[in-house]
Design a protein around this motif. Structure first.
Motif, PDB file in Angstrom:
ATOM      1  N   ILE A  97     -20.558  -9.372  21.425  1.00  0.00           N
ATOM      2  CA  ILE A  97     -21.557 -10.403  21.167  1.00  0.00           C
ATOM      3  C   ILE A  97     -22.036 -10.961  22.502  1.00  0.00           C
ATOM      4  O   ILE A  97     -21.230 -11.352  23.350  1.00  0.00           O
ATOM      5  CB  ILE A  97     -20.968 -11.533  20.301  1.00  0.00           C
ATOM      6  CG1 ILE A  97     -20.526 -10.957  18.949  1.00  0.00           C
ATOM      7  CG2 ILE A  97     -21.978 -12.663  20.117  1.00  0.00           C
ATOM      8  CD1 ILE A  97     -19.737 -11.924  18.100  1.00  0.00           C
ATOM      9  N   GLU A  98     -23.358 -10.983  22.663  1.00  0.00           N
ATOM     10  CA  GLU A  98     -23.945 -11.479  23.909  1.00  0.00           C
ATOM     11  C   GLU A  98     -23.601 -12.955  24.103  1.00  0.00           C
ATOM     12  O   GLU A  98     -23.593 -13.731  23.161  1.00  0.00           O
ATOM     13  CB  GLU A  98     -25.462 -11.294  23.878  1.00  0.00           C
ATOM     14  CG  GLU A  98     -26.115 -11.567  25.201  1.00  0.00           C
ATOM     15  CD  GLU A  98     -27.591 -11.221  25.210  1.00  0.00           C
ATOM     16  OE1 GLU A  98     -28.159 -11.223  26.310  1.00  0.00           O
ATOM     17  OE2 GLU A  98     -28.170 -10.956  24.139  1.00  0.00           O
ATOM     18  N   LYS A  99     -23.300 -13.308  25.353  1.00  0.00           N
ATOM     19  CA  LYS A  99     -22.985 -14.682  25.711  1.00  0.00           C
ATOM     20  C   LYS A  99     -24.292 -15.373  26.088  1.00  0.00           C
ATOM     21  O   LYS A  99     -24.976 -14.944  27.003  1.00  0.00           O
ATOM     22  CB  LYS A  99     -22.052 -14.674  26.922  1.00  0.00           C
ATOM     23  CG  LYS A  99     -21.048 -15.770  26.957  1.00  0.00           C
ATOM     24  CD  LYS A  99     -20.265 -15.708  28.249  1.00  0.00           C
ATOM     25  CE  LYS A  99     -18.961 -14.974  28.065  1.00  0.00           C
ATOM     26  NZ  LYS A  99     -18.109 -15.066  29.250  1.00  0.00           N
ATOM     27  N   VAL A 100     -24.634 -16.408  25.360  1.00  0.00           N
ATOM     28  CA  VAL A 100     -25.868 -17.143  25.636  1.00  0.00           C
ATOM     29  C   VAL A 100     -25.475 -18.558  26.045  1.00  0.00           C
ATOM     30  O   VAL A 100     -24.793 -19.256  25.301  1.00  0.00           O
ATOM     31  CB  VAL A 100     -26.794 -17.181  24.401  1.00  0.00           C
ATOM     32  CG1 VAL A 100     -28.049 -17.972  24.697  1.00  0.00           C
ATOM     33  CG2 VAL A 100     -27.117 -15.773  23.947  1.00  0.00           C
ATOM     34  N   GLU A 101     -25.902 -18.951  27.232  1.00  0.00           N
ATOM     35  CA  GLU A 101     -25.616 -20.298  27.707  1.00  0.00           C
ATOM     36  C   GLU A 101     -26.890 -21.115  27.688  1.00  0.00           C
ATOM     37  O   GLU A 101     -27.944 -20.651  28.122  1.00  0.00           O
ATOM     38  CB  GLU A 101     -25.054 -20.239  29.125  1.00  0.00           C
ATOM     39  CG  GLU A 101     -23.701 -19.582  29.189  1.00  0.00           C
ATOM     40  CD  GLU A 101     -23.106 -19.617  30.585  1.00  0.00           C
ATOM     41  OE1 GLU A 101     -23.481 -20.504  31.372  1.00  0.00           O
ATOM     42  OE2 GLU A 101     -22.266 -18.770  30.865  1.00  0.00           O
ATOM     43  N   THR A 102     -26.789 -22.306  27.165  1.00  0.00           N
ATOM     44  CA  THR A 102     -27.942 -23.198  27.138  1.00  0.00           C
ATOM     45  C   THR A 102     -27.592 -24.466  27.907  1.00  0.00           C
ATOM     46  O   THR A 102     -26.451 -24.920  27.900  1.00  0.00           O
ATOM     47  CB  THR A 102     -28.340 -23.568  25.701  1.00  0.00           C
ATOM     48  OG1 THR A 102     -27.216 -24.144  25.047  1.00  0.00           O
ATOM     49  CG2 THR A 102     -28.783 -22.341  24.923  1.00  0.00           C
ATOM     50  N   LYS A 103     -28.582 -25.028  28.544  1.00  0.00           N
ATOM     51  CA  LYS A 103     -28.395 -26.278  29.281  1.00  0.00           C
ATOM     52  C   LYS A 103     -29.398 -27.293  28.780  1.00  0.00           C
ATOM     53  O   LYS A 103     -30.539 -26.963  28.466  1.00  0.00           O
ATOM     54  CB  LYS A 103     -28.594 -26.037  30.787  1.00  0.00           C
ATOM     55  CG  LYS A 103     -27.528 -25.179  31.397  1.00  0.00           C
ATOM     56  CD  LYS A 103     -27.732 -25.077  32.887  1.00  0.00           C
ATOM     57  CE  LYS A 103     -26.644 -24.213  33.489  1.00  0.00           C
ATOM     58  NZ  LYS A 103     -26.776 -24.104  34.925  1.00  0.00           N
ATOM     59  N   LYS A 104     -28.954 -28.543  28.722  1.00  0.00           N
ATOM     60  CA  LYS A 104     -29.839 -29.631  28.324  1.00  0.00           C
ATOM     61  C   LYS A 104     -30.765 -29.972  29.473  1.00  0.00           C
ATOM     62  O   LYS A 104     -30.340 -30.097  30.620  1.00  0.00           O
ATOM     63  CB  LYS A 104     -29.013 -30.864  27.978  1.00  0.00           C
ATOM     64  CG  LYS A 104     -28.792 -31.076  26.543  1.00  0.00           C
ATOM     65  CD  LYS A 104     -28.145 -32.416  26.340  1.00  0.00           C
ATOM     66  CE  LYS A 104     -27.985 -32.696  24.880  1.00  0.00           C
ATOM     67  NZ  LYS A 104     -27.294 -33.953  24.653  1.00  0.00           N
TER      68      LYS A 104
END
Length: 84
Positions: free
Chosen positions: A75-82
């Motif tokens: 599963i691809e690792k997706v990082e999100t930032k505020k």
């Protein structure tokens, strides 16, 4: 293989678990890998690739002179930032 897109992944690290000597492999451009001279018993492997969540596959039953085919989905690792 990428779980969402089903694209074969090259360069994934494969490491045999619970083995006295570090034994591993890397997937080729077809997403395939080989581990040779593995003791006959239940085995486990670690699979990791940058940008994907790593996984452990347990209870693989290794028997003599028999090739095992595995389909492992990462599963691809997706990082999100505020944004502020």
């Amino acid at each position: 293989m990428d779980k969402q897109t089903q694209i074969l992944l090259s360069g994934a690290n494969i490491i045999l678990l619970n083995f006295d000597i570090v034994k591993g492999s890397i997937t080729d451009t077809s997403g395939e890998f080989w581990l040779k001279d593995i003791p006959i018993c239940r085995q486990g492997i670690f699979v990791g690739l940058i940008g994907y969540h790593s996984t452990i596959v347990k209870n693989l039953i290794v028997s003599s002179a028999k090739e095992m085919v595995l389909y492992i989905e990462l599963i691809e690792k997706v990082e999100t930032k505020k944004l502020q």
